[in-house]
Enzyme design. Structure first.
Site, PDB file in Angstrom:
ATOM      1  N   HIS A  67       0.838  -1.209   0.000  1.00 30.87           N
ATOM      2  CA  HIS A  67       0.000   0.000   0.000  1.00 30.87           C
ATOM      3  C   HIS A  67       0.871   1.256   0.000  1.00 30.87           C
ATOM      4  O   HIS A  67       1.893   1.298   0.682  1.00 30.87           O
ATOM      5  CB  HIS A  67      -0.914   0.004   1.239  1.00 30.87           C
ATOM      6  N   PRO A  68       0.438   2.277  -0.727  1.00 34.46           N
ATOM      7  CA  PRO A  68       1.190   3.537  -0.721  1.00 34.46           C
ATOM      8  C   PRO A  68       0.985   4.243   0.619  1.00 34.46           C
ATOM      9  O   PRO A  68      -0.042   4.041   1.272  1.00 34.46           O
ATOM     10  CB  PRO A  68       0.541   4.342  -1.846  1.00 34.46           C
ATOM     11  N   SER A  84      -6.080   4.285  -5.813  1.00 39.50           N
ATOM     12  CA  SER A  84      -5.520   4.999  -4.656  1.00 39.50           C
ATOM     13  C   SER A  84      -5.542   6.498  -4.885  1.00 39.50           C
ATOM     14  O   SER A  84      -5.869   7.273  -3.992  1.00 39.50           O
ATOM     15  CB  SER A  84      -4.072   4.542  -4.409  1.00 39.50           C
ATOM     16  N   GLN A  85      -5.213   6.891  -6.122  1.00 40.48           N
ATOM     17  CA  GLN A  85      -5.223   8.320  -6.465  1.00 40.48           C
ATOM     18  C   GLN A  85      -6.606   8.893  -6.198  1.00 40.48           C
ATOM     19  O   GLN A  85      -6.772   9.905  -5.524  1.00 40.48           O
ATOM     20  CB  GLN A  85      -4.852   8.484  -7.953  1.00 40.48           C
ATOM     21  N   ARG A  86      -7.636   8.175  -6.661  1.00 44.11           N
ATOM     22  CA  ARG A  86      -9.030   8.632  -6.490  1.00 44.11           C
ATOM     23  C   ARG A  86      -9.383   8.707  -5.022  1.00 44.11           C
ATOM     24  O   ARG A  86      -9.903   9.702  -4.524  1.00 44.11           O
ATOM     25  CB  ARG A  86      -9.974   7.643  -7.192  1.00 44.11           C
ATOM     26  N   GLU A  87      -9.074   7.663  -4.292  1.00 41.01           N
ATOM     27  CA  GLU A  87      -9.431   7.607  -2.875  1.00 41.01           C
ATOM     28  C   GLU A  87      -8.710   8.680  -2.073  1.00 41.01           C
ATOM     29  O   GLU A  87      -9.309   9.414  -1.294  1.00 41.01           O
ATOM     30  CB  GLU A  87      -9.106   6.211  -2.328  1.00 41.01           C
ATOM     31  N   GLN A  88      -7.408   8.798  -2.306  1.00 36.02           N
ATOM     32  CA  GLN A  88      -6.653   9.742  -1.489  1.00 36.02           C
ATOM     33  C   GLN A  88      -6.982  11.185  -1.858  1.00 36.02           C
ATOM     34  O   GLN A  88      -7.084  12.049  -0.989  1.00 36.02           O
ATOM     35  CB  GLN A  88      -5.152   9.460  -1.609  1.00 36.02           C
ATOM     36  N   PHE A 119       0.968   2.814   7.349  1.00 33.83           N
ATOM     37  CA  PHE A 119      -0.333   3.023   8.001  1.00 33.83           C
ATOM     38  C   PHE A 119      -1.401   2.928   6.923  1.00 33.83           C
ATOM     39  O   PHE A 119      -1.357   3.654   5.920  1.00 33.83           O
ATOM     40  CB  PHE A 119      -0.355   4.417   8.637  1.00 33.83           C
ATOM     41  N   LEU A 121      -5.453   3.032   6.035  1.00 32.46           N
ATOM     42  CA  LEU A 121      -6.756   3.506   6.524  1.00 32.46           C
ATOM     43  C   LEU A 121      -7.681   3.625   5.323  1.00 32.46           C
ATOM     44  O   LEU A 121      -7.285   4.151   4.289  1.00 32.46           O
ATOM     45  CB  LEU A 121      -6.585   4.896   7.172  1.00 32.46           C
TER      46      LEU A 121
HETATM   47  N1  LIG Z   1      -1.992   3.719   3.105  1.00 31.84           N
HETATM   48  C1  LIG Z   1      -3.304   3.812   2.794  1.00 31.84           C
HETATM   49  O1  LIG Z   1      -4.175   3.782   3.669  1.00 31.84           O
HETATM   50  N2  LIG Z   1      -3.636   3.918   1.463  1.00 31.84           N
HETATM   51  C2  LIG Z   1      -4.934   4.044   1.051  1.00 31.84           C
HETATM   52  N3  LIG Z   1      -6.054   4.069   1.762  1.00 31.84           N
HETATM   53  C3  LIG Z   1      -7.127   4.189   0.890  1.00 31.84           C
HETATM   54  O2  LIG Z   1      -8.303   4.255   1.174  1.00 31.84           O
HETATM   55  N4  LIG Z   1      -6.646   4.241  -0.402  1.00 31.84           N
HETATM   56  C4  LIG Z   1      -5.281   4.166  -0.330  1.00 31.84           C
HETATM   57  O3  LIG Z   1      -4.461   4.211  -1.261  1.00 31.84           O
END
Ligand SMILES: NC(=O)NC1=NC(=O)NC1=O
Length: 170
Positions: A67-68, A84-88, A119, A121
């Protein structure tokens, strides 16, 4: 997409579509394909979750390490996966103030040093402003407990991504 379409997919199509529901872990989709036919979203995700639960500790830690970092260096440079781009981005993490971002970066570094993985989340289900507080709380947890918590977040992210792909309400 309905579950009949999913059940009709050949291996390549299935992994193309579901290969990133667990971040950067297409192997899991490759394994889950063998469990078709699926009765629905719940059945499909049950097999993704079962694969994770069946991994040895090194494998579970490996899933987390795929995970990033949240609001990490990758975010502004667009090197995240599309999901991930969309979510973050949607979570507004890139809007953190300078002081918040510094605290968040310091805490994520402490977290990775303590646990050996980033971490994780499910930001779509969390208040981004609460992320630093949640990170500080989890930083104090025993490693075995934190591993379970982090994998729980991976499963939440998986559920949301599967719901998106099947066009269902998360
Ligand atoms: N380290 C993360 O928690 N990454 C992420 N959480 C998400 O909801 N999308 C992610 O890329």
């Amino acid at each position: 997409m309905d579950i009949e379409k999913v059940n009709s997919m050949d291996f390549g199509e299935f992994v193309d579509v579901f290969g990133n529901v667990i971040e950067r872990c297409p192997l899991i989709a490759a394994a889950v394909w063998s469990k078709r036919p699926f009765s629905g979203l719940g059945d499909l995700e049950k097999h993704f979750f079962a694969f994770i639960d069946g991994l040895p500790l090194s494998g579970q830690e490996g899933v987390l390490r795929c995970h990033p970092e949240l609001a990490g260096r990758q975010l502004p440079w667009g090197r995240l996966t599309a999901e991930s781009q969309r979510e973050q981005s949607a979570a507004g993490l890139q809007n953190l103030g300078a002081a918040e971002r510094l605290r968040f970066t310091e805490l994520t570094a402490q977290y990775r040093t303590r646990f050996g993985f980033p971490f994780v989340l499910a930001v779509r289900l969390s208040d981004p402003a609460a992320a630093p507080r949640e990170l500080a709380r989890r930083l104090r947890c025993p490693p075995a407990q934190e591993l379970r918590t982090a994998l729980g977040e991976v499963k939440k992210i998986c559920h949301l991504r599967l719901a998106d792909l099947l066009g269902e309400q998360p």
